[in-house]
Design a protein around this motif. Structure first.
Motif, short mmCIF file in Angstrom:
data_model
loop_
_atom_site.label_atom_id
_atom_site.label_comp_id
_atom_site.label_asym_id
_atom_site.label_seq_id
_atom_site.Cartn_x
_atom_site.Cartn_y
_atom_site.Cartn_z
N UNK A 1 4.72 -0.61 -6.47
CA UNK A 1 6.22 0.08 -7.63
C UNK A 1 5.37 1.37 -7.99
N UNK A 2 4.13 0.76 -8.89
CA UNK A 2 3.79 2.03 -9.95
C UNK A 2 1.82 1.80 -10.54
N UNK A 3 1.72 2.90 -10.47
CA UNK A 3 -0.03 2.77 -10.26
C UNK A 3 -0.32 3.30 -11.71
N UNK A 4 -1.68 3.27 -12.27
CA UNK A 4 -2.32 3.22 -13.91
C UNK A 4 -3.96 3.90 -13.41
N UNK B 1 3.81 8.41 -1.16
CA UNK B 1 5.58 7.23 -0.90
C UNK B 1 5.18 5.51 -1.39
N UNK B 2 5.69 5.45 -2.98
CA UNK B 2 4.83 3.91 -2.72
C UNK B 2 6.30 2.98 -2.44
N UNK B 3 6.04 1.93 -1.82
CA UNK B 3 7.09 0.88 -0.73
C UNK B 3 8.47 0.29 -1.90
N UNK B 4 8.05 -0.01 -3.43
CA UNK B 4 8.48 -1.14 -4.42
C UNK B 4 7.33 -2.51 -3.97
N UNK C 1 0.91 -1.28 0.30
CA UNK C 1 -0.04 -0.22 -0.20
C UNK C 1 1.36 1.07 -0.35
N UNK C 2 -0.04 2.58 -0.65
CA UNK C 2 1.26 3.41 -0.93
C UNK C 2 0.75 4.71 0.03
N UNK C 3 1.59 5.05 0.80
CA UNK C 3 1.65 5.56 2.23
C UNK C 3 1.41 7.56 1.39
N UNK C 4 0.15 8.36 2.13
CA UNK C 4 -0.15 9.72 1.95
C UNK C 4 0.49 10.40 2.59
N UNK C 5 1.51 11.44 1.89
CA UNK C 5 2.39 11.59 2.99
C UNK C 5 2.14 13.18 3.00
N UNK C 6 1.08 13.93 2.49
CA UNK C 6 -0.25 15.19 2.08
C UNK C 6 -0.94 14.85 1.25
#
Length: 196
Positions: free
Chosen positions: A123-126, A52-55, A34-39
């Motif tokens: 790693x990526x999102x579309x 921020x994505x974790x790979x 899961x990706x982290x929302x930094x803002x």
């Protein structure tokens, strides 16, 4: 890998749904991707999401962002897309470390129902969105480069359906309205073309 198909009520709701998808989809959470929302700001004028994505193994730091804005008088409802090499909470969206300078890749959307398709891993999102009879697409995250990690240590690809100046409507049919896999250039603003 996670995917979601649905219909958002408008371009702002689409960003709400994309935020929830990346940060909480059960498949991403189960894989530790899961990706982290930094803002995550949701004021009346704009919405802004820096992630921020974790790979795939959870050890990478992949920074991307989306900023939604509109000009209701002119009928423009947009997402600016950006990529970064880090995150500084004191910096705005456009001045994060390593941010794309000049004209950004973007998605031109609208302020009514939007059928969408999301797919992502760590790693990526579309994002693919259908606006009238036009499909808009965006890519945020890493690609598999034709290079060694030493030659291309941060293989970030940020791409959208348009480059160039703000205020391009989804119905524009010029070469400036393209898919991120064939970005071309912004012929009207060559000196400011977004590097993707």
């Amino acid at each position: 890998m996670a995917f979601e198909i649905g219909t958002a009520s408008d371009y702002r709701d689409l960003l709400d749904r994309f935020h929830a998808f990346l940060t909480a989809h059960p498949n991403l959470v189960a894989a530790g991707q899961q990706w982290q929302a930094l803002r995550w700001t949701t004021d009346a004028a704009t919405k802004e999401l820096i992630l921020k994505a974790p790979g795939l193994a959870g050890a990478e730091e992949i920074y991307c962002g989306i900023r939604a804005y509109e000009n209701a008088t002119a009928g423009y409802y947009m997402w600016d897309l950006n990529g970064f090499i880090g995150f500084n909470p004191a910096n705005d969206f456009y001045t994060q470390p390593g941010a794309i300078s000049g004209w950004l890749p973007m998605m031109s959307l609208w302020n009514t129902a939007i059928p969408y398709w999301f797919v992502a891993n760590g790693r990526r999102a579309v994002v693919v969105a259908k606006i009238s009879t036009v499909y808009q697409a965006a890519h945020l995250g890493f690609v598999l480069p034709y290079a060694t990690p030493g030659q291309y240590p941060y293989p970030l690809l940020v791409g959208g359906s348009m480059t160039g100046q703000r205020g391009r409507n989804y119905s524009v049919t010029s070469p400036n309205h393209r898919h991120f896999v064939d970005p071309g250039e912004d012929g009207q603003n060559n000196a400011n073309t977004a590097c993707m």
